[in-house]
Design a protein around this motif. Structure first.
Motif, PDB file in Angstrom:
ATOM      1  N   GLY A  11       0.813  -1.217   0.000  1.00  0.00           N
ATOM      2  CA  GLY A  11       0.000   0.000   0.000  1.00  0.00           C
ATOM      3  C   GLY A  11       0.843   1.262   0.000  1.00  0.00           C
ATOM      4  O   GLY A  11       0.409   2.314  -0.460  1.00  0.00           O
ATOM      5  N   SER A 226      -8.809  -4.037   6.990  1.00  0.00           N
ATOM      6  CA  SER A 226      -9.522  -2.752   6.890  1.00  0.00           C
ATOM      7  C   SER A 226      -9.002  -1.743   7.911  1.00  0.00           C
ATOM      8  O   SER A 226      -8.851  -0.560   7.599  1.00  0.00           O
ATOM      9  N   ASN A 229      -5.715  -0.041   6.821  1.00  0.00           N
ATOM     10  CA  ASN A 229      -5.842   1.068   5.872  1.00  0.00           C
ATOM     11  C   ASN A 229      -6.078   2.400   6.569  1.00  0.00           C
ATOM     12  O   ASN A 229      -5.562   3.422   6.136  1.00  0.00           O
ATOM     13  N   ASP A 233      -3.116   5.564   6.074  1.00  0.00           N
ATOM     14  CA  ASP A 233      -3.326   6.942   5.602  1.00  0.00           C
ATOM     15  C   ASP A 233      -2.455   7.908   6.405  1.00  0.00           C
ATOM     16  O   ASP A 233      -1.833   8.814   5.856  1.00  0.00           O
TER      17      ASP A 233
END
Ligand code: HPA
Length: 246
Positions: A11, A226, A229, A233
């Motif tokens: 990511g 989940s 994530n 950020d």
């Protein structure tokens, strides 16, 4: 000159302002790293990235070639390494999505190759590991979190477990009694090998779940992904601000 090396998950290659220039396969005396090193540039600074679990996220924690990864980063000219890692939160205040810049480690791993100093030695070497993370890089991370108002816990003990299974509730209770605040599977021997190579290594731990027995019910991979994530950020913001400063 490489300003910063990042060890992390896939990511993280999607930093808004990071320009990827090329990928390089680095052979090492210890075999293959987890994948080619990605070279990029952000605000005129050279950055390299290696995905700890491979580009397809296929290498489990106990099978990672930690020696090859650290060697490859040194080989491409990095002297500062920021490790981004998912953890479980043991302390009650460390909820999913929280960031922690750990300052200590307790190593519960076993049977991992954990040193460069074991063959063809002219003398036995014991590195100092009193403070396992590089204070220069930790201080910079903390300064940026404060300035950019990134919610983060500025110290904590990382308990490194063997995996790949998650822990039992009793193991987490024991780790809490030992003084651990977060639990992860990849912090060691990575940190010790970086110290052996003379690299300035710090970690940013992203809480993906409450540790075993600390939340409601069982821990699922879906929840971990989940929640991760949410935290990533914040890590992206942190990276975008730290790279111009190193
Ligand atoms: N335990 C160990 N490693 C982890 C966890 C956990 O609960 N969550 C993410 N990585």
């Amino acid at each position: 000159m490489v300003a910063l090396a990042i060890i992390g998950g896939t990511g993280l290659t999607s930093l808004k302002t990071l320009e990827i220039t090329n990928r390089e396969i680095i052979p090492t005396p210890f075999g293959e790293p987890s994948g080619p090193v990605t070279h990029g540039e952000l605000c005129g600074k050279k950055v390299v990235f290696i995905p700890r679990h491979g580009y397809g996220h296929i290498i489990p924690p106990h099978k990672i070639n930690y020696r090859a990864n650290i060697w490859a980063l040194k080989e491409v000219g990095a002297d500062k390494v920021l490790a981004v890692a998912a953890v479980g939160g043991i302390s009650a205040n460390l909820k999913p999505g929280a960031l922690v810049i750990p300052d200590q480690i307790i190593d519960y791993t076993w049977s991992r190759v954990n040193t460069y100093f074991e063959e063809s030695l002219t003398q036995v070497t014991h590195i100092d590991f009193t403070t396992p993370y590089c204070s220069e890089l930790r201080d910079l991370l903390i300064k940026i979190c404060k300035k950019e108002k990134i919610d983060c816990t500025y110290a904590g003990t990382y308990g490194a477990t063997q995996g790949p299974r998650l822990e039992t509730a009793a193991e987490i209770n024991r780790m809490e009694r030992d003084g651990c605040h977060v639990v992860g599977m990849t912090g060691m021997p990575e940190a010790a090998l970086a110290r052996e190579m003379g690299l300035c290594y710090a970690a940013c731990a992203v809480v993906a779940n409450r540790a075993a027995g600390r939340g409601e019910g069982n821990i699922t991979m879906d929840d971990i992904e989940s929640n991760l994530n949410l935290g990533l950020d914040k890590v992206r913001t942190l990276l975008e601000h730290i790279i111009p400063l190193v």
